[in-house]
Write an enzyme that holds these catalytic residues in place. Structure first.
Site, PDB file in Angstrom:
ATOM      1  CE1 TYR A 138      -4.249  -1.124  -0.465  1.00  0.00           C
ATOM      2  CE2 TYR A 138      -3.567  -2.821   1.096  1.00  0.00           C
ATOM      3  CZ  TYR A 138      -4.457  -2.345   0.147  1.00  0.00           C
ATOM      4  OH  TYR A 138      -5.559  -3.089  -0.194  1.00  0.00           O
ATOM      5  CD  GLU A 157      -8.365 -28.415   5.979  1.00  0.00           C
ATOM      6  OE1 GLU A 157      -8.618 -27.914   4.880  1.00  0.00           O
ATOM      7  OE2 GLU A 157      -8.524 -29.627   6.223  1.00  0.00           O
ATOM      8  CG  ASP A 174     -11.898 -30.754   5.511  1.00  0.00           C
ATOM      9  OD1 ASP A 174     -12.443 -30.925   6.618  1.00  0.00           O
ATOM     10  OD2 ASP A 174     -12.088 -29.735   4.812  1.00  0.00           O
TER      11      ASP A 174
END
Length: 353
Positions: free
Chosen positions: A95, A181, A234
């Site tokens: 920025y 996760e 997962d």
């Protein structure tokens, strides 16, 4: 800091020498995304080989001249920050001149290239990452500025500190660490008071692919307490990939593996074999996409999988069924199955790999 300043001065000196000889200045960088430059070591994970192939960022080539200029620009910003002992996030750097840099990913990639080129860890360049990870459970520590953080009696999670190197006075009575996760699962376990119910533990989430600070923090906790670390992911190629980043490191940051990886991490769940063992309904599972198949095939070829026969079996199950599942699939058995049955049984009876 004097080492960092000297390293940057050497680079700039090289640029001046080339100009003095009427040659186009060139910056030489190791190829971070080439598997031929990476070796697998049991004790470290993925690390860059000492004499690896390189690429050149030339100042006289239309394709690479803009990147050459941006690297010098960021080097000058780092030099000033180290000199004045100030810090900036990668976002701050982007920025400071969005038109010049074009995108945040350009800044991220150049900072990693500079860190690799100088052989200096990124935090020593005074560039901080924005932290997205959270920690909860039996842990207290003091941040660099003297702020005392106590996660132990808090019902909410604490953001992983942005300057992991600076934290001290780490205290914990935890018996293990659990890396989760996804944030949704992490929050659910927090609501179920999981950190206190079974035995005292520390829970961490990187909210998907972990940022640098979360990986540094996991490593710092491992160095401090040497307690077992388990992962809850997962049962899909993406979850396995994320676990491998914590355990073995990533290709792009292999030049810094010694500070980032924890090869002692264990895979607790969700295992593909768990789906069969628990008789999870087929209609609760998700069919593989082409992307999943490609991701799994690439993971199966990695050097560390050959050293993990039990992992290999799990990946073979995934490959043959072509089905995946999110941790939330356990709610099909009962709403609190994860914290009441699944995790306690796994931790008590050694159901990890």
């Amino acid at each position: 800091s004097s080492e960092v300043l000297k390293a940057i001065e050497n680079v700039i000196e090289g640029v001046f020498k080339s100009l003095a000889q009427n040659k186009a200045p060139v910056l030489t960088i190791a190829k971070r995304s080439d598997w031929r430059n990476i070796e697998y070591k049991d004790s470290v994970g993925l690390q860059m080989i000492p004499h690896c192939t390189t690429r050149q960022i030339r100042s006289d080539c239309p394709n690479s001249a803009p990147r050459f200029a941006l690297m010098l620009k960021i080097l000058s910003m780092i030099y000033k920050m180290v000199q004045s002992n100030t810090y900036a996030t990668k976002r701050d750097i982007y920025y400071s001149d969005t038109l010049l840099f074009g995108s945040q990913s350009v800044v991220d990639s150049i900072i990693n290239d500079i860190s690799c080129m100088l052989k200096i860890p990124r935090r020593s360049l005074h560039v901080l990452s924005t932290t997205k990870g959270s920690v909860a459970g039996h842990l207290s520590y003091t941040e660099e500025d003297g702020t005392k953080v106590n996660c132990t009696f808090s019902a909410t999670a604490v953001t992983v500190p942005s300057n992991v190197e600076g934290i001290k006075n780490l205290i914990s009575h935890a018996k293990f660490m659990l890396i989760v996760e996804k944030d949704a699962t992490f929050q659910r376990l927090l609501d179920d008071d999981f950190c206190n119910k079974l035995s005292p533990c520390i829970m961490i989430t990187g909210r998907g692919v972990p940022d640098l600070n979360t990986r540094l923090f996991v490593r710092k906790l491992w160095d401090s307490f040497q307690i077992p670390i388990f992962t809850l992911m997962d049962a899909d190629p993406h979850g396995v990939e994320i676990m491998c980043v914590y355990k073995y490191g990533s290709m792009s940051m292999s030049f810094e593996a010694h500070h980032l990886t924890v090869p002692a991490i264990k895979w607790l769940g969700l295992l593909p074999s768990d789906l069969q063992r628990l008789n999870i309904r087929k209609d609760a599972l998700i069919p593989f996409t082409k992307q999943d198949q490609n991701k799994l095939a690439s993971i199966q070829k990695r050097p560390y999988i050959a050293c993990q026969p039990t992992w290999k079996k799990e990946l073979d199950i995934m490959a043959s069924t072509k089905l995946k599942a999110e941790i939330q699939v356990l709610t099909s058995l009962s709403s609190d199955y994860l914290s009441r049955v699944y995790l306690p049984n796994k931790l008590q009876f050694g159901g990890w790999l």
